[in-house]
Structure formats: C-alpha cells, structure tokens
Design an enzyme around this catalytic site. Structure first.
Site, PDB file in Angstrom:
ATOM      1  CD1 TRP A 101      -8.204  83.670  30.812  1.00  0.00           C
ATOM      2  CD2 TRP A 101      -7.296  82.947  28.904  1.00  0.00           C
ATOM      3  NE1 TRP A 101      -9.215  83.548  29.892  1.00  0.00           N
ATOM      4  CE2 TRP A 101      -8.694  83.112  28.715  1.00  0.00           C
ATOM      5  CE3 TRP A 101      -6.531  82.488  27.836  1.00  0.00           C
ATOM      6  CZ2 TRP A 101      -9.323  82.828  27.494  1.00  0.00           C
ATOM      7  CZ3 TRP A 101      -7.148  82.209  26.623  1.00  0.00           C
ATOM      8  CH2 TRP A 101      -8.523  82.379  26.460  1.00  0.00           C
ATOM      9  CG  ASP A 171      -2.659  87.590  29.490  1.00  0.00           C
ATOM     10  OD1 ASP A 171      -3.179  88.617  28.988  1.00  0.00           O
ATOM     11  OD2 ASP A 171      -3.126  86.443  29.321  1.00  0.00           O
ATOM     12  CE  LYS A 195     -10.441  89.431  27.180  1.00  0.00           C
ATOM     13  NZ  LYS A 195     -11.460  88.573  26.639  1.00  0.00           N
TER      14      LYS A 195
HETATM   15  N1  PMP Z   1      -5.435  86.053  28.230  1.00  0.00           N
HETATM   16  C1  PMP Z   1      -6.574  86.438  28.837  1.00  0.00           C
HETATM   17  C2  PMP Z   1      -6.505  86.908  30.263  1.00  0.00           C
HETATM   18  C3  PMP Z   1      -7.786  86.420  28.145  1.00  0.00           C
HETATM   19  O1  PMP Z   1      -8.921  86.794  28.744  1.00  0.00           O
HETATM   20  C4  PMP Z   1      -7.799  85.984  26.795  1.00  0.00           C
HETATM   21  C5  PMP Z   1      -9.065  85.969  25.961  1.00  0.00           C
HETATM   22  N2  PMP Z   1     -10.233  85.928  26.593  1.00  0.00           N
HETATM   23  C6  PMP Z   1      -6.595  85.567  26.215  1.00  0.00           C
HETATM   24  C7  PMP Z   1      -5.433  85.635  26.961  1.00  0.00           C
HETATM   25  C8  PMP Z   1      -6.541  85.082  24.810  1.00  0.00           C
HETATM   26  O2  PMP Z   1      -6.680  86.162  23.987  1.00  0.00           O
HETATM   27  P1  PMP Z   1      -6.846  86.065  22.410  1.00  0.00           P
HETATM   28  O3  PMP Z   1      -8.175  85.447  22.162  1.00  0.00           O
HETATM   29  O4  PMP Z   1      -6.748  87.486  21.997  1.00  0.00           O
HETATM   30  O5  PMP Z   1      -5.728  85.237  21.892  1.00  0.00           O
END
Ligand code: PMP
Length: 360
Positions: A101, A171, A195
C-alpha cells in the site's frame, strides 16, 4: 447461518448494524421512504451526517484543530489528493516504504512531486518497519507519509514517529478505530471505510485545519480539501448509505465500551492466532518481525503451498472464509477487524491446531 468472515476488506460488520440497516432499508423511521431515496439536504439525512461525524470525533477524540471530511474515491484517491493539496510545486515529501500500500502511495506521489524514501522494506520482503525513533523528516520536507497498517504484509506501527513541524500523514485504512491514537500527532489521516468503519463508499479524511491553506487554487473543486471542509462534506452528494452505516458502526463501538475495550479485544484476538503459530513452529511460520505484527491482519505460511491450498479449502468447508493470502504474496491471512467475534477466532485456532496435527 453467518460464516466466520476473515476477509481483508470489504469485511465483517457487526450483526446488529446489518440488522438495523435491514430494518430501516425500506422505510426509515416512519418517513415513508428509505434514507437512500431521500435528499441529502433533508433534515433526516442531516441528523445522520451529524451523528456519523460526531460519533467519529468523539470516539477518536479528534481535537478542534482538525476537520473530519467524508469523501468518495476510496483511500486510493487520497494517494493523489494528499500530494495535490499538501505538496507545493517543486516540493518533496518523505515516505516510509513499508509494503504494497505504501508503494501505491509512492507511485502517485512521484507523479505529483518528488519522494524521499526514508526506509525501504522491499529488500527484506516487507517484513519489518523502522524504529519510530529513527524516522526523522528530511530538511524541507512537506510531510512524512506512513501506512499505519499494511493490510497485505500484516505489518502495523505500534508507535508513531515524532516529526516536529513536518506533518505526519497516515494511511489508516486497515486499522483506524482499532485502538486509541493521539490525533493531534497527525497532520492528516485517511481511511477507506470497508474494514473497521462500514461498507465501502465513504473515505474518511482527518486534516489539521492549518494545512487547508496549502491547497493550490488550481485544483478542481472536488480534489481540493477546502471545498469539503467549507461545506461540511456536503458540497456534492455524499455516499449517504455508507455514511449512515458508519454512524451505526460508531454507535456499536460506543456500546461495546469504546476504543479501549475494542483495542483490548483486538489484542486478545490476534494473540490467540500468533500464539497458535508460535506453538507449532514446525508447521506454521509468521514472516513478520515480532515487534510489528499486525493485530488486524495476521499473515502466516504453512510448510508447502499445497498445504496452504488445502488449509483454505478445509477452512471454507467449516464456514471460515477469506483466509487466502493476497494474490501478490500467497500464504494465509486472517483479518481480525473490530467486528469479528472472538468465537470466530476460537474456531480458527482450533482448526489450525487440528490441521497441524493431522498434516504435520
Ligand atoms: N490503503 C490500505 C492500507 C488498504 O488496505 C487499502 C485497501 N485494501 C487501500 C489503501 C485502498 O483502499 P480503497 O480500495 O478504499 O481505495
């Protein structure tokens, strides 16, 4: 019967929240219509919006210095919006490259400005984090970005770097509201909902108000944090269903005893799985540095990939779903978000012990 839901996101929600959504879906509190069929300018929706914002502010103890925004676009949109708003032309930001991420954040950051990688976990296969005390912003940095919980790698910061005048940006998509944090330590926090907060659709941004002054006037309205701050996140139609569900999740957390109680339970749950891994070292192996093992996403390996496949299949036959590791890394991942009951973790660890005994 509801299954034991170990999905990494979207993931399990409190049953009482789902039931309340069901009860109010067709007719919202005597209104004669559903909330999702109602104007987002109605007084009924206003109350929901205020309750969601207020609930989050109270639970996370968000100080008056910080604005809470409800946006669309997922955490992914924040990978771009953060640098668009906080990084001046020619500026640079620091980033801790902790996994999959962080990498996505980094890719977008590099499109908008320049990135200074303070720590690169790729050489160790993203199995550890730097000591927060060693993470210092570089001279002239516009902000320092971390990923508080790497959902795929199963890594979680247990304490955060002290960054002085340089805003710390996090994040927190996969561990927001899983524990108490000091929001005043952060310049900006963002998180997709799916989540710990509710169904996908709303993205939460918590931003220190003085940072709003950084947004350049050249940004399109939606991409400018100031637009949403000025209009209380009602500049355009917000994701009303997701915000409604989030408001119910906030109430649920409160009824469970708030963040301290939730955090305690989360630690109990993850310890049950890590203990099971440790007590069968011939069979299970967690690649993550003990100091940074996530309480939200527990990743582990079995002796062979065939056994991992068999583990996932047999678990599914026992009503445990979502245990397959992310396709990029393989292995097993058990996501243990706030709403996952302790009983589901008990079922999992019992199955792990049996499986190891039978196949070890
Ligand atoms: N950052 C993290 C730590 C994530 O776990 C996720 C999704 N699993 C995201 C960003 C991306 O999120 P989204 O699908 O809401 O764009």
């Amino acid at each position: 019967m509801r299954k034991h839901n170990f999905y990494a996101g979207p993931s399990t929600l409190p049953l009482s929240v789902l039931e309340e959504l069901q009860r109010t879906m067709v007719e919202y509190h005597g209104m004669g219509l559903s909330l999702v069929e109602t104007s987002h300018r109605s007084s009924e929706y206003d109350d929901v919006h205020a309750s969601a914002l207020g609930g989050m502010r109270a639970l996370l103890d968000v100080p008056d210095t910080h604005e809470i925004l409800f946006l669309g676009g997922g955490a992914t949109m924040q990978f771009g919006m953060v640098p668009m708003n906080l990084l001046p032309a020619g500026g640079h930001a620091d980033i801790v490259h902790s996994g999959a991420w962080a990498e996505k954040t980094l890719d977008d950051l590099k499109k908008i400005g320049s990135a200074n990688i303070l720590f690169d976990g790729s050489e160790g296969g993203f199995t550890t984090l730097p000591d927060p005390a060693d993470v210092q912003p570089s001279a002239g940095s516009s902000y320092l970005h971390i990923t508080s919980n790497e959902t795929i790698g199963g890594l979680q910061w247990k304490a955060f770097p002290q960054t002085g005048d340089v805003p710390l940006v996090a994040d927190m998509s996969s561990d927001i509201l899983s524990r108490r944090i000091d929001v005043s330590q952060f310049g900006l926090i963002y998180a997709g909902a799916q989540k710990n907060l509710g169904p996908a659709g709303v993205t939460v941004v918590i931003i220190r108000k003085d940072l709003l002054d950084r947004s350049p006037d050249t940004l399109p309205a939606y991409l400018d944090y100031r637009t949403h701050a000025k209009k209380n996140s009602l500049y355009n139609t917000p994701p009303v269903f997701s915000i409604y569900a989030l408001s119910l999740v906030m109430n649920w957390i409160t009824s469970e005893g708030g963040l301290d109680a939730i955090a305690k339970r989360n630690i109990t749950k993850s310890a049950m799985v890590y203990r099971t891994i440790e007590s069968n070292p011939e069979f299970f192996r967690c690649p993550v540095d003990q100091r940074y093992r996530s309480d939200m996403n527990v990743v582990f390996r079995l002796p062979t990939e065939d056994l991992e496949k068999q583990f996932v299949a047999e678990a599914a036959a026992k009503e445990m779903v979502g245990l397959k590791g992310h396709r990029s890394v393989g292995g097993i991942r058990a996501s243990l978000y706030n709403a996952l009951p302790v009983e589901s973790v008990e079922t999992l660890v019992e199955f792990m012990r049996e499986f190891a005994q039978k196949n070890g």
